[in-house]
Design a protein around this motif. Structure first.
Motif, PDB file in Angstrom:
ATOM      1  N   ALA A   1       2.128   1.897  -3.541  1.00 35.46           N
ATOM      2  CA  ALA A   1       1.005   2.192  -4.437  1.00 35.46           C
ATOM      3  C   ALA A   1       0.483   3.606  -4.222  1.00 35.46           C
ATOM      4  O   ALA A   1       0.185   4.324  -5.179  1.00 35.46           O
ATOM      5  CB  ALA A   1      -0.113   1.181  -4.222  1.00 35.46           C
ATOM      6  N   ILE A   2       0.387   4.025  -2.974  1.00 41.45           N
ATOM      7  CA  ILE A   2      -0.111   5.361  -2.669  1.00 41.45           C
ATOM      8  C   ILE A   2       0.879   6.433  -3.113  1.00 41.45           C
ATOM      9  O   ILE A   2       0.499   7.481  -3.638  1.00 41.45           O
ATOM     10  CB  ILE A   2      -0.411   5.494  -1.162  1.00 41.45           C
ATOM     11  CG1 ILE A   2      -1.622   4.634  -0.792  1.00 41.45           C
ATOM     12  CG2 ILE A   2      -0.650   6.951  -0.765  1.00 41.45           C
ATOM     13  CD1 ILE A   2      -1.873   4.518   0.691  1.00 41.45           C
TER      14      ILE A   2
ATOM     15  N   ALA B   1       0.825  -1.205   0.000  1.00 46.11           N
ATOM     16  CA  ALA B   1       0.000   0.000   0.000  1.00 46.11           C
ATOM     17  C   ALA B   1       0.857   1.253   0.000  1.00 46.11           C
ATOM     18  O   ALA B   1       0.517   2.256  -0.638  1.00 46.11           O
ATOM     19  CB  ALA B   1      -0.931  -0.002   1.210  1.00 46.11           C
TER      20      ALA B   1
ATOM     21  N   TYR C   1      -3.702  -0.453  -3.467  1.00 46.07           N
ATOM     22  CA  TYR C   1      -4.093   0.664  -4.320  1.00 46.07           C
ATOM     23  C   TYR C   1      -5.605   0.711  -4.524  1.00 46.07           C
ATOM     24  O   TYR C   1      -6.206   1.780  -4.509  1.00 46.07           O
ATOM     25  CB  TYR C   1      -3.390   0.554  -5.676  1.00 46.07           C
ATOM     26  CG  TYR C   1      -3.595   1.766  -6.547  1.00 46.07           C
ATOM     27  CD1 TYR C   1      -3.026   2.988  -6.204  1.00 46.07           C
ATOM     28  CD2 TYR C   1      -4.351   1.701  -7.704  1.00 46.07           C
ATOM     29  CE1 TYR C   1      -3.202   4.118  -6.994  1.00 46.07           C
ATOM     30  CE2 TYR C   1      -4.534   2.821  -8.511  1.00 46.07           C
ATOM     31  CZ  TYR C   1      -3.961   4.023  -8.149  1.00 46.07           C
ATOM     32  OH  TYR C   1      -4.146   5.138  -8.934  1.00 46.07           O
TER      33      TYR C   1
ATOM     34  N   GLY D   1       2.124   4.899  -7.303  1.00 45.87           N
ATOM     35  CA  GLY D   1       1.197   4.230  -8.198  1.00 45.87           C
ATOM     36  C   GLY D   1       1.422   2.729  -8.252  1.00 45.87           C
ATOM     37  O   GLY D   1       2.495   2.239  -7.887  1.00 45.87           O
ATOM     38  N   PRO D   2       0.446   1.971  -8.729  1.00 42.05           N
ATOM     39  CA  PRO D   2       0.530   0.515  -8.666  1.00 42.05           C
ATOM     40  C   PRO D   2       1.557  -0.091  -9.617  1.00 42.05           C
ATOM     41  O   PRO D   2       2.200  -1.091  -9.275  1.00 42.05           O
ATOM     42  CB  PRO D   2      -0.892   0.066  -9.020  1.00 42.05           C
ATOM     43  CG  PRO D   2      -1.433   1.189  -9.854  1.00 42.05           C
ATOM     44  CD  PRO D   2      -0.835   2.434  -9.276  1.00 42.05           C
TER      45      PRO D   2
ATOM     46  N   HIS E   1       1.073   9.982  -5.332  1.00 39.46           N
ATOM     47  CA  HIS E   1       0.346   9.562  -6.531  1.00 39.46           C
ATOM     48  C   HIS E   1      -1.155   9.520  -6.297  1.00 39.46           C
ATOM     49  O   HIS E   1      -1.933   9.923  -7.170  1.00 39.46           O
ATOM     50  CB  HIS E   1       0.840   8.190  -6.972  1.00 39.46           C
ATOM     51  CG  HIS E   1       0.224   7.694  -8.253  1.00 39.46           C
ATOM     52  ND1 HIS E   1      -1.014   7.087  -8.299  1.00 39.46           N
ATOM     53  CD2 HIS E   1       0.676   7.726  -9.522  1.00 39.46           C
ATOM     54  CE1 HIS E   1      -1.294   6.762  -9.546  1.00 39.46           C
ATOM     55  NE2 HIS E   1      -0.299   7.138 -10.310  1.00 39.46           N
ATOM     56  N   LEU E   2      -1.589   9.042  -5.158  1.00 37.56           N
ATOM     57  CA  LEU E   2      -3.019   8.929  -4.877  1.00 37.56           C
ATOM     58  C   LEU E   2      -3.705  10.288  -4.934  1.00 37.56           C
ATOM     59  O   LEU E   2      -4.824  10.407  -5.449  1.00 37.56           O
ATOM     60  CB  LEU E   2      -3.239   8.292  -3.507  1.00 37.56           C
ATOM     61  CG  LEU E   2      -4.709   8.116  -3.092  1.00 37.56           C
ATOM     62  CD1 LEU E   2      -5.378   7.041  -3.933  1.00 37.56           C
ATOM     63  CD2 LEU E   2      -4.817   7.783  -1.613  1.00 37.56           C
TER      64      LEU E   2
ATOM     65  N   ARG F   1     -10.360   7.447  -1.846  1.00 33.72           N
ATOM     66  CA  ARG F   1      -9.644   8.647  -2.269  1.00 33.72           C
ATOM     67  C   ARG F   1     -10.339   9.932  -1.810  1.00 33.72           C
ATOM     68  O   ARG F   1      -9.689  10.902  -1.416  1.00 33.72           O
ATOM     69  CB  ARG F   1      -9.492   8.661  -3.789  1.00 33.72           C
ATOM     70  CG  ARG F   1      -8.767   9.898  -4.314  1.00 33.72           C
ATOM     71  CD  ARG F   1      -8.652   9.836  -5.820  1.00 33.72           C
ATOM     72  NE  ARG F   1      -7.517   9.041  -6.227  1.00 33.72           N
ATOM     73  CZ  ARG F   1      -7.404   8.456  -7.415  1.00 33.72           C
ATOM     74  NH1 ARG F   1      -8.407   8.549  -8.281  1.00 33.72           N
ATOM     75  NH2 ARG F   1      -6.323   7.791  -7.739  1.00 33.72           N
TER      76      ARG F   1
END
Length: 231
Positions: free
Chosen positions: A75-76, A72, A122, A79-80, A210-211, A129
């Motif tokens: 990913a946050i 996580a 993600y 990005g994934p 990124h999130l 979000r």
């Protein structure tokens, strides 16, 4: 979470090795659009951070400890697709240089932590979000929940692999209880570390999260544009 050699039979290890290779090829292609002069250094820093933190175990029960998985978190932040590559690099280095996870189990470990863990983390973060963008507390809560769930689901992926071709001698029921139970506790520690790290980055450079950038608007905390300023 790192699987050692011999926990699953050779056909299962080979099959998930192919799954891992296919996922990494796809991630490498898709990651190109997320990498630029600003995000590429961030990806390197995130990879180094996850590698360093994974070397530190924290106690969860007497005789049992856990460490950050990082799905996580990456990913946050990046990005994934880039995150999948970051975790895969960490796992390859650990297996080759530190014998942390078996070489024949590298495919299953990449599948569990770099693919399943990252994309579950993600997916949860994207679902939350709006909460994350609302306030700092919302971002921290989102990071915590995403990290907790990514840890548990990655552990379930291990159980699925063991059900397909387990060779460790333990019953499937025992493996399920131990993996899910212990990783639910590990997930709490994962959530705390992830929330603290994401919060620290967002407080200084929210544009690098990124999130927050992925919603198509200025990230929370970014300087507001004034009238006539360039888009």
């Amino acid at each position: 979470m790192h699987m050692s050699d011999g926990l699953v039979n050779a056909p299962t290890a080979a099959a998930f090795g192919l799954v891992a290779v296919g996922a990494l090829v796809l991630a490498a292609r898709r990651a190109r659009r997320d990498l630029d002069d600003r995000t590429a250094p961030m990806a390197g820093l995130v990879t180094a951070f996850v590698f360093a933190v994974q070397m530190i175990n924290f106690p969860i029960l007497p005789g049992a400890s856990g460490h950050l998985l990082g799905g996580a978190l990456v990913a946050i932040l990046v990005g994934p697709w880039v995150g999948t590559l970051c975790i895969a690099i960490v796992l390859v280095v650990q297996a080759l240089l530190f014998a942390d996870g078996g070489l024949t189990a590298l495919g299953t470990n990449i599948t569990n932590m770099a693919v399943v863990g990252v994309f579950v983390g993600y997916g949860v973060a994207v679902a939350l979000r709006r909460v994350a963008r609302r306030s700092r507390a919302g971002l921290l809560a989102t990071a915590f929940v995403a990290a907790l769930l990514n840890t548990v689901v990655a552990a379930l992926a291990f159980v699925v692999e063991y059900a397909i071709g387990g060779a460790g001698g333990a019953s499937l029921g025992t493996v399920l209880v131990l993996m899910v139970g212990l990783h639910a506790l590990i997930g709490i520690g994962e959530g705390v570390i992830t929330a603290a790290t994401v919060g620290a980055v967002a407080s200084v450079r929210p544009d690098l999260v990124h999130l927050l950038r992925g919603a198509g608007a200025e990230p929370a905390g970014a300087p507001a544009r004034t009238e006539g300023s360039p888009a």
